[in-house]
Design an enzyme around this catalytic site. Structure first.
Site, short mmCIF file in Angstrom:
data_model
loop_
_atom_site.label_atom_id
_atom_site.label_comp_id
_atom_site.label_asym_id
_atom_site.label_seq_id
_atom_site.Cartn_x
_atom_site.Cartn_y
_atom_site.Cartn_z
N ARG A 1 0.83 -0.91 -0.07
CA ARG A 1 0.20 -0.05 0.09
C ARG A 1 0.43 1.29 0.00
NH1 ARG A 1 -3.30 -3.93 2.56
NH2 ARG A 1 -5.02 -4.61 1.46
N ASP B 1 0.38 -6.75 -3.26
CA ASP B 1 -0.98 -6.35 -3.00
C ASP B 1 -1.23 -5.41 -4.45
OD1 ASP B 1 -3.82 -5.94 -2.27
OD2 ASP B 1 -3.21 -6.94 -0.07
N HIS C 1 -6.26 -10.01 -3.81
CA HIS C 1 -5.25 -8.92 -3.83
C HIS C 1 -4.25 -8.53 -4.89
CE1 HIS C 1 -6.55 -7.24 0.07
NE2 HIS C 1 -7.01 -8.73 0.07
N ASP D 1 -5.73 -14.43 1.31
CA ASP D 1 -7.18 -13.60 1.90
C ASP D 1 -8.16 -13.58 0.50
OD1 ASP D 1 -5.14 -12.73 1.82
OD2 ASP D 1 -6.32 -10.66 2.70
N GLU D 2 -9.76 -13.13 1.15
CA GLU D 2 -10.30 -11.88 0.33
C GLU D 2 -10.69 -12.46 -0.99
OE1 GLU D 2 -11.12 -9.01 3.63
OE2 GLU D 2 -8.90 -8.58 2.63
N TRP E 1 -6.79 -14.26 11.38
CA TRP E 1 -6.97 -12.71 11.46
C TRP E 1 -8.89 -12.75 11.47
CZ3 TRP E 1 -9.76 -9.30 7.89
CH2 TRP E 1 -9.84 -10.18 6.76
N TYR F 1 -4.10 -6.33 15.14
CA TYR F 1 -4.78 -5.15 13.54
C TYR F 1 -4.58 -3.78 14.32
CZ TYR F 1 -5.86 -8.12 10.18
OH TYR F 1 -6.15 -9.57 8.88
N ASP G 1 -3.54 -1.70 12.38
CA ASP G 1 -4.40 0.50 11.53
C ASP G 1 -5.93 0.53 12.03
OD1 ASP G 1 -5.10 -2.18 11.14
OD2 ASP G 1 -6.11 -2.09 9.03
N TRP H 1 -1.43 -2.72 8.37
CA TRP H 1 -2.56 -2.27 7.11
C TRP H 1 -2.16 -0.87 7.36
CZ3 TRP H 1 -1.80 -7.35 4.87
CH2 TRP H 1 -2.28 -7.68 5.08
N GLU I 1 -3.31 1.26 4.27
CA GLU I 1 -4.18 2.36 2.93
C GLU I 1 -3.99 3.46 3.62
OE1 GLU I 1 -5.11 -0.48 4.85
OE2 GLU I 1 -6.24 -2.27 3.29
C1 ACM Z 1 -6.49 -9.59 5.78
O1 ACM Z 1 -6.88 -8.50 6.49
N1 ACM Z 1 -7.25 -9.26 4.89
C2 ACM Z 1 -4.75 -10.83 6.16
#
Ligand code: ACM
Ligand code: ZN
Length: 644
Positions: free
Chosen positions: A125, A154, A231, A283-284, A350, A375, A377, A425, A427
């Site tokens: 990011r 990412d 991602h 993930d995601e 997570w 986390y 962030d 993270w 961002e």
């Molecule tokens: C994550 O926070 N998507 C691992």
């Protein structure tokens, strides 16, 4: 000097005897050593003293024993890692003592609790320099942390040089906008590295080897993460032929070209990084294109896969076999469990801890990094005083209070709980200095959970963290000013007495199942929400809201109001306007107030706004109608309907 005076001041609070308590001991060290025995006498550090280091004894791996006495300091450890950690403790004791201070005569015996004590760096990011990462490795080593997880790839940018795929670093590592939110608003496009104003960067293989070596000298393992299959917008933008349609952020598990790409990247990753674990993300993944892609459909048919979850699992397991064949193991986010887990995988839990507990009980190695505690962030203090953040509220205490060994874990499988990790993270964390601010002091808590025995004493930890912040500051780290912490929303701390407390709420618009708080009694329970929309006190809607409080009988009413949350990073917006009306019969309502929003929907911080108004007259029913913000995907969050 500064630290010395802090220590003395603290010691005075406890004993009133400055001289006797001024000498620094393992009780002041962060992370807290396993066992500290303070003896009579002090060693003055302004005179030269002898340090004897011995490898030997039968302590646990990475442990050490340190004796401070008349003759100086004796260190014994079963291995060089233990010696290194003893050195970190001694260094910290000296920093705490100051140039002319004293170390108490003492015996310290110290053993790490978990083998994985990690911090994640999201360099996708925002690209960070190797010098920045080395500076953080120095801080980690002093805190006895031993894993740097590098999130190298990412959607916001690819960060590792890869032979054979030059567009990853000539194109997918660069973007026209610096701020992530501006980049997204501009369509999340990439650009050539030579374009005027291109923002981004990547690491050469040589730079990464140098980083790995620097980390290894500090007994820190760098675990690289190569994200797949989701991602991966930047990969697909650079090499559309490994996606389903050339659009979307997932690679195509139906195409052999995808595996050729991933295997080549992993070959080169394993060449650079000697870590036993290779992080493959997982993930995601949206998996949206996979439903309609002929290659994906064919793959599912050929392999007998019943859905796209199993298709993801096919990719992960196939990659696991590849990585295993090269003598390494995979680690992935807990989505690697969906559709069937890869057999030798380590799971990074997570989305809460359930996936971790389940995996542990099935015999997988697990790293705990639940979003609610690890986390970082999330904002660490009252959001109105903090820089912009993704939302949420995770103060130091919340991180510290986390205990990874949960009751649901089978004691026989507990040895598979390999440790914990903080994830930042970035961002919304553009600057290096902002990143450090988010890491410290919360990373101290991760270090303590990972290293120390599980007993908790926040006051004692807080005392040590305050002093350690001073040490960090003197070394040039931009730490959060813990001494000036504001804390949780004041309204959260004391129950609110009001006329509607305990009254029934009639929901013409049902709240979301995901953000139901305490259910139907939540908005009149007197328990107001805190800085985090997920704290169980805020109720959420994805629609307009129409709620009526039934006071049970007609009574005089002077005021009606409700607080709403704004958290742009969490897609929570204030209502366009709130209409308050009253009724004696529940049929005919009279509008008493209409309150419009005056907050910019792009305001980057969390805030709570009260929509309230005086009312005069008698009523049994008080109705609140909130008009949703028109921004797509906007939520409405309310903590209490207040009537007086
Ligand atoms: C994550 O926070 N998507 C691992
Ligand atoms: Zn496909």
């Amino acid at each position: 000097m500064e630290f010395k005076s802090v220590v003395i001041a603290t010691a005075m609070l406890f004993s009133g005897s400055v001289m006797a308590e001024a000498a620094v001991s393992g009780h002041d060290v962060l992370p807290r050593p396993t066992k500290v025995e303070v003896k009579q006498g002090e060693l003055k550090v302004d005179k030269p003293f002898k340090i004897v280091r011995k490898v030997g004894g039968k302590g646990a791996p990475s442990s050490y024993k340190m004796i401070v006495g008349k003759r100086g300091v004796d260190i014994v450890a079963p291995d060089s890692v233990g010696l290194f950690y003893a050195e970190q403790t001694l260094q910290q004791l000296q920093e705490l003592a100051g140039a002319d201070g004293e170390l108490a005569f003492q015996v310290i015996e110290d053993t790490p609790r978990f083998p994985h004590r990690g911090v994640m760096f999201d360099v996708s990011r925002h690209f960070r320099s190797i010098d920045f990462l080395k500076k953080q490795l120095d801080a980690m080593a002093a805190l006895k942390l031993n894993v740097m997880h590098l999130h190298l790839t990412d959607g916001a940018g690819w960060r590792m040089e890869v032979d054979g795929y030059p567009r990853l670093t000539e194109y997918a590592a660069w973007r026209p906008q610096r701020r992530w939110a501006d980049w997204v608003a501009g369509g999340a496009k990439y650009c050539d590295r030579n374009q005027q104003g291109a923002y981004g960067g990547y690491y050469t293989k040589q730079e990464l080897r140098d980083l790995v070596k620097y980390a290894a000298e500090r007994h820190i393992t760098v675990i690289p993460e190569i994200e797949m299959p989701g991602h991966s917008d930047e990969v697909v933008a650079a090499y559309p032929e490994i996606s389903c349609t050339g659009k979307g952020g997932d690679v195509c598990p139906g195409k052999e070209a995808t595996f050729k790409f991933l295997e080549s990247v992993l070959d080169q990753t394993m060449e650079i990084f000697p870590s036993g674990l290779i992080h493959i993300g997982g993930d995601e993944a949206a998996k949206g294109e996979w439903h309609n892609c002929p290659d994906c459909i064919k793959r599912m048919k050929d392999e007998g896969l019943k859905d796209v979850d199993e298709l993801q699992s096919y990719l992960i397991k196939r990659i696991e076999r590849y990585v295993n064949a090269h003598g390494r193991n995979i680690i992935g986010w807990d989505e690697i469990l969906d559709g069937g887990v890869a057999p030798n995988a380590t799971v990074m839990s997570w989305r809460g801890t359930q996936a971790g507990v389940r995996s542990l009980n099935e015999g997988h190695d697990v790293i705990m990094t639940p979003v609610g505690c690890c986390y970082i962030d999330y904002a660490q203090d009252a959001p109105f005083r903090e820089p912009e953040s993704i939302g949420g509220y995770t103060p130091l205490r919340k991180v510290y209070d986390y205990e990874p060994l949960e009751p649901g874990i089978d004691p026989e499988k507990a040895s598979h709980l390999k440790g914990i990790q903080a994830n930042l993270w970035v961002e919304r964390v553009t600057e290096d200095s902002h990143a450090e601010y988010m890491y410290y002091p919360r990373v101290y808590a991760i270090a303590e959970i990972g290293w120390s025995t599980p007993e908790k004493n926040y006051d004692d930890f807080h005392r040590r963290a305050l002093v350690y912040n001073g040490i960090m500051k003197s070394k040039g780290y931009n730490v959060f000013n813990l001494a000036d912490e504001y804390g949780e929303r004041p309204e959260y701390k004391t129950p609110l007495e009001h006329q509607a407390r305990g009254a029934k709420v009639i929901y013409a618009t049902p709240y979301s199942k995901k953000y139901s708080a305490n259910g139907d009694t939540s908005l009149t329970d007197g328990a107001l929400g805190g800085w985090s929309h997920g704290d169980g006190r805020w109720q959420g809607w994805t629609t307009d809201v129409d709620l009526t409080v039934d006071l049970g009988k007609i009574m005089p009413v002077h005021y009606a109001g409700a607080s709403f949350m704004h958290s742009e990073g969490a897609w929570i917006q204030l209502p366009e306007h709130v209409t308050i009306s009253v009724s004696t019969d529940g049929v005919t309502f009279k509008e008493v107030a209409r309150i419009a929003n005056d907050v910019d929907p792009t305001y980057p911080k969390i805030m709570v706004k009260n929509y309230g108004a005086p009312v005069s007259g008698e009523a049994r029913f008080v109705r609140f109608q909130a008009k949703q913000n028109p921004r797509p995907g906007a939520w409405l969050f309310i903590d209490e309907l207040v009537v007086n």
